[in-house]
Design an enzyme around this catalytic site. Structure first.
Site: not given
Ligand code: PLP
Length: 384
Positions: A51, A105, A177, A202
């Site tokens: 952790r 997102y 992001d 991803k």
């Molecule tokens: N950021 C983007 C652009 C995403 O498409 C996603 C998930 O689809 C996330 C963050 C969140 O990631 P996670 O599903 O690994 O928590």
């Protein structure tokens, strides 16, 4: 790390890997041990415990992330959302204000709108293409500005250079992001962002078999985020860290292939009479193609499009494809199709989705590493 290995392809394979190699193993072994023997560590945060994000697989892949991003430090988290929420909760305290891009997102958007107010945090949504929208919403208590490299699912490309300039002028922490571009296509730290986040679920892992997140930036900030992660508990399991480390090794190969394949598919779709609109930054018709060409080395593996016709036409098309899998998420080796209204953006009300331009019949495609011509043939027969 970044000094030792010059090019991203080499860093992906070698950065962060243990030296000397453990028992000579050419692949980083999995250290599936929750705790490690006490070695006189002075601080709680230095104890070796899963952790506390201090165990060998977490540390190795965190170092690889730092090297890829050309950042001082990096860390991994249990999911993209663990990386995002922990980062924001580290940087912001009750009373603080965040500027965030409006078409985020869905999970991040939900966090900001539903959970933030309960922590005394406020947010204003901005149009990342229009600097007057940031300037007019800046407040004395604004601490950070948060954007995505390309928006999901409309693949908009904001004025990222303008965001960096604005953050510097006003002493804000700039956060991006970078999930949709990956470090192969865009290096935000080099472009002046303070922090870069990924859903490693991803492209970084690329095999649709784990969830994970990453954060990279200055050492002192990453250490603060790690301490917060230690408290909140969103730590990556060693086995997931092992898989992420393995997946990363082929990132450049996969991403470049996906860049090329997605562009060809976008061009095919754009030329088809049944298709009303294609969103992909690599297309000359994309409203911000010139900007994307300047910023990115490739345009990524995700596009979205609308067919002429209704939701039923979209559903019919999807059910007639044979290669793509109808599933949420993106960035893996398999081509995936989804209707964002029912998956990534299902947490938003229909009204909110309409305001963002996400129609019910919009289809998102994450292009995998299958043969491009076979994918196009399959898409063509499903359109017919
Ligand atoms: N950021 C983007 C652009 C995403 O498409 C996603 C998930 O689809 C996330 C963050 C969140 O990631 P996670 O599903 O690994 O928590």
């Amino acid at each position: 790390m970044s000094e030792t290995y010059k090019r991203i392809e080499t860093k992906l394979v070698h950065a962060g890997e243990p030296r000397p190699r453990i028992e000579g193993a050419v692949e980083m072994p999995i250290f599936q041990s929750a705790m490690f023997e006490y070695e006189g560590e002075a601080s709680y945060h230095d104890l070796k415990y899963i952790r506390l994000n201090s165990t060998p697989n977490q540390v190795a892949v965190g170092a690889k992330i730092a090297a890829l991003e050309n950042a001082e430090a990096g860390l991994v988290a249990a999911s993209g959302m663990a990386a995002i929420s922990t980062t924001l909760l580290t940087l912001l305290s009750a009373g603080d204000h965040l500027l965030a891009q409006s078409s985020l997102y869905g999970g991040t958007h939900d966090l900001l709108t539903h959970d933030f107010p309960k922590f005394g945090l406020s947010v204003d949504f901005i149009d990342a293409d229009d600097d007057t929208s940031w300037k007019t919403k800046l407040r004395p208590n604004t601490k950070a500005i948060y954007v995505e490299v390309m928006t999901n699912p409309l693949i908009e490309v904001g004025d990222l250079e303008g965001v960096v300039r604005f953050a510097r002028e006003h002493g804000l922490t700039s956060i991006i992001d970078n999930t949709f571009a990956s470090p192969v296509n865009y290096l935000p730290i080099e472009a002046g962002f303070d922090l870069v986040l990924h859903s490693a679920t991803k492209f970084l892992n690329g095999h649709s078999d784990i969830v994970g997140g990453t954060v990279a930036g200055r050492r002192e900030t990453i250490e603060r985020i790690r301490h917060k992660l230690n408290h909140l508990g969103g730590s990556m399991d060693p086995h997931a860290a092992f898989l992420l480390n393995r997946g990363l090794k082929t990132l450049a190969l996969r991403m470049r292939y996906q860049n090329e394949s997605t562009l060809k598919i976008a061009q095919f779709l754009e030329g088809h009479r049944a298709v009303a609109r294609v969103n992909y930054a690599g297309l000359e018709s994309h409203p911000r193609h010139t900007r994307a060409r300047k910023l990115f080395k490739g345009y990524g593996g995700v596009l979205s499009f609308e067919l002429r016709g209704s939701v039923e036409a979209a559903e019919r098309f999807m059910s007639h494809t044979t290669l793509p899998i109808i599933a949420p998420s993106l960035g893996g080796v398999q081509t995936l199709l989804t209707r964002p209204a029912t998956t990534s953006h299902a947490g938003l009300s229909r009204e909110e989705r309409m305001q963002l331009g996400i129609g019910d019949s919009l289809i998102r495609m994450s292009v995998g590493i299958e043969a491009t011509d076979e994918l196009i043939e399959d898409i063509e027969q499903a359109l017919e």
